[in-house]
Motif scaffolding. Structure first.
Motif, PDB file in Angstrom:
ATOM      1  N   VAL A 168       8.366 -11.416 -18.969  1.00 10.42           N
ATOM      2  CA  VAL A 168       9.760 -11.790 -18.671  1.00 10.42           C
ATOM      3  C   VAL A 168      10.318 -10.922 -17.540  1.00 10.42           C
ATOM      4  CG1 VAL A 168      12.103 -11.829 -19.595  1.00 10.42           C
ATOM      5  CG2 VAL A 168      10.216 -12.715 -20.972  1.00 10.42           C
ATOM      6  N   VAL A 175      15.208 -14.723 -24.958  1.00  9.86           N
ATOM      7  CA  VAL A 175      14.588 -14.516 -23.647  1.00  9.86           C
ATOM      8  C   VAL A 175      15.418 -15.256 -22.611  1.00  9.86           C
ATOM      9  CG1 VAL A 175      12.601 -15.094 -22.217  1.00  9.86           C
ATOM     10  CG2 VAL A 175      12.246 -14.137 -24.492  1.00  9.86           C
ATOM     11  N   LEU A 199      15.447 -16.369 -18.537  1.00  7.77           N
ATOM     12  CA  LEU A 199      14.654 -16.533 -17.329  1.00  7.77           C
ATOM     13  C   LEU A 199      15.500 -17.211 -16.258  1.00  7.77           C
ATOM     14  CD1 LEU A 199      11.341 -17.824 -18.942  1.00  7.77           C
ATOM     15  CD2 LEU A 199      11.632 -15.618 -17.788  1.00  7.77           C
TER      16      LEU A 199
END
Length: 540
Positions: free
Chosen positions: A511, A531, A533
């Motif tokens: 990541v 997460v 992104l």
């Protein structure tokens, strides 16, 4: 003390060396600027001297007194704040000296006149030690430089009650100049002697004693920043530079000379010559005005060294922990392999031989997976280039969790996917490993009868993947460390639940390599992994 020694052996010397180098460059640049300013100040002072000469020589003062008036005008110094000294001399057309800057001088006011008409010439009669003694006296008691009294009466000057000043020395009545051997202030209850010279100047000369109503004394050695002894040293240097320029001879009206050290000699009005020189302390001049900068940059350098040292120690701690954990992870399968290999060398039951070989193969596979994960993590942390392409994340995440449908059902975990079409740019294989490791972690630590919810959405231009599973909460002080390789808190993440102990560490590394971020938090009855992104437009 131990921490300081460790710091001194670490980053601090390097940062101090860098700070010293930067300060040296800054000081050098500042010195150039200050020297230009000093040169302008001396040039301005030269012009003042030229104007003074023209004014005095064209004025109505008596001829015999003009040199003393000019000498008095030359007393002004311009470089005290730079820890330096400027000296001037005026010569007539034949090269004879008319006046020069004085270290100490004074004027005196006769009784009943109210005019400072007499001059006290001190430089010809005072040694360097006596000049320093007078300067220290005036520096310690500034009121002594301005004495006032009245004949037969009293005058309040600060805390002093003055009567008169008594001066004994060689008297030039025509020019109204005194070369004093002694200067004494007389008060109602005591006296103060400011000058008591034993100079050879008085040998064979007749001396007189005069009394004055008021006296003003000054010493060029009483500076703002430097001590009298320091200023005397600068005075000597300036005089030596001027003597080198004149080469011991007499200046000429038709010659202009100057040197790179700031000394110069040039005509005034076609009938006199002005010679000047100056000096200053290079180091103190270079650092002038840099005090706050020096302190602030030094503190910044020390703070940076402390920060780097802390990070280095933290990195070293993590590396040591990683090494110990990796060795521990490899130690067990190696021990198992050795034990079963030794057993296979013996004459054992053929049925057990097959079982032992299965264990050997299983442990070998486990070590292969572990070393592969270690290599993968190392390549990511070293910044290995990623194969970047547009990736649609919802299909990728769905594929990963679909493969785990059977294990999730067998464990009794109810799972649900809430995936929106979201694009990002990155390495498809690496991004798939992120989803796979998060899914495997949820499977290992999910509880039977619990729920697992996976969501994917675009928020604020970012692709946000959330894995929310029921299970035991992680202690708050251990949440951040879940991303560390082989870290084990209260919840086991080791060999007893499967996996290499590197899954979440690989998630974070992937990541971060994609310019994203990740986090973990507790909720009532479960744990949430997120997460982020960088997102792309959904029409890719």
């Amino acid at each position: 003390m131990k921490r300081f020694k460790a710091l001194w052996k670490g980053a601090l010397p390097l940062f101090l060396a860098f700070w010293a180098a930067m300060m040296a460059i800054l000081a050098w640049l500042n010195l150039q600027t200050q020297e230009e300013r000093i040169s302008r100040l001396v040039s301005s002072a030269r012009r003042d001297v030229e104007r003074s000469y023209e004014e005095i020589w064209t004025g109505g003062a008596e001829e015999e007194r003009k040199t003393m008036i000019l000498t008095w005008r030359l007393a002004s110094q311009t470089l005290w704040e730079y820890h330096g000294f400027a000296v001037f001399r005026v010569y007539d057309g034949s090269g004879e000296e008319l006046a020069r800057s004085q270290l100490a001088q004074g004027t005196a006011c006769p009784f009943g006149t109210g005019v400072y008409s007499w001059y006290l010439q001190l430089d010809p009669v005072l040694s360097e030690e006596e000049q320093l003694a007078l300067a220290e006296l005036l520096r310690g008691e500034p009121l002594l430089g301005d004495f006032r009294g009245t004949a037969g009466g009293v005058y309040e000057a600060g805390e002093r009650t003055g009567l008169y000043c008594e001066v004994t020395g060689v008297v030039d009545e025509e020019r109204q100049v005194i070369y004093p051997r002694t200067i004494t202030y007389v008060y109602e209850d005591h006296t103060v002697t400011l000058v008591d010279s034993d100079s050879d100047f008085f040998a064979g000369k007749e001396e007189e004693t005069l009394q004055f109503d008021a006296v003003w004394l000054s010493s060029a050695l009483v500076g703002v920043r430097s001590s009298p002894k320091e200023l005397l040293g600068y005075y000597r240097q300036a005089e030596e530079k001027l003597e080198r320029l004149l080469e011991g001879g007499k200046p000429s009206l038709n010659r202009v000379s100057s040197s790179s050290d700031g000394s110069s000699c040039a005509p005034i009005g076609g009938e006199a010559v002005l010679a000047s020189s100056y000096t200053c302390a290079p180091v103190r001049t270079a650092l002038m005005g840099l005090g706050p900068v020096t302190v602030l940059t030094l503190l910044a350098a020390v703070a940076a060294a402390l920060s780097i040292d802390r990070r280095q120690r933290e990195t070293l701690r993590r590396e040591r922990a990683f090494t110990r954990a990796a060795a521990h992870e490899l130690k067990t399968p190696l021990a198992v392999l050795r034990a079963h290999a030794e057993s296979l060398k013996e004459d054992i039951d053929p049925a057990k031989r097959e079982e032992y070989l299965d264990v050997v193969l299983s442990e070998t596979d486990r070590m292969t997976a572990l070393t592969g994960a270690l290599l993968d993590l190392a390549r990511l942390e070293q910044g290995e280039a990623l194969v970047r392409e547009p990736v649609e994340l919802s299909a990728l995440v769905k594929g990963v969790f679909d493969r785990l449908a059977l294990p999730l059902e067998q464990k009794g975990i109810e799972w649900k996917l809430e995936l929106s079409p979201v694009w990002t740019e990155g390495d498809r294989v690496r991004l798939e490993s992120v989803a796979d490791n998060l899914a495997s972690n949820a499977l290992r630590h999910g509880v039977s009868g619990g729920r697992l919810t996976v969501t994917l959405a675009e928020k604020g231009g970012k692709a946000v993947l959330t894995v929310d599973n029921d299970g035991e909460a992680v202690p708050e002080d251990q949440l951040a460390r879940l991303w560390e390789p082989f870290y084990r808190g209260d919840r086991s993440r080791g060999r007893d639940t499967g996996g290499t102990g590197l899954g979440l560490a690989i998630v974070r590394a992937v990541v971060k390599a994609h310019g994203g971020d990740c986090a973990v938090s507790n909720r009532d009855g479960g744990v949430i992994f997120r997460v982020w992104l960088p997102g792309l437009q959904s029409d890719q």
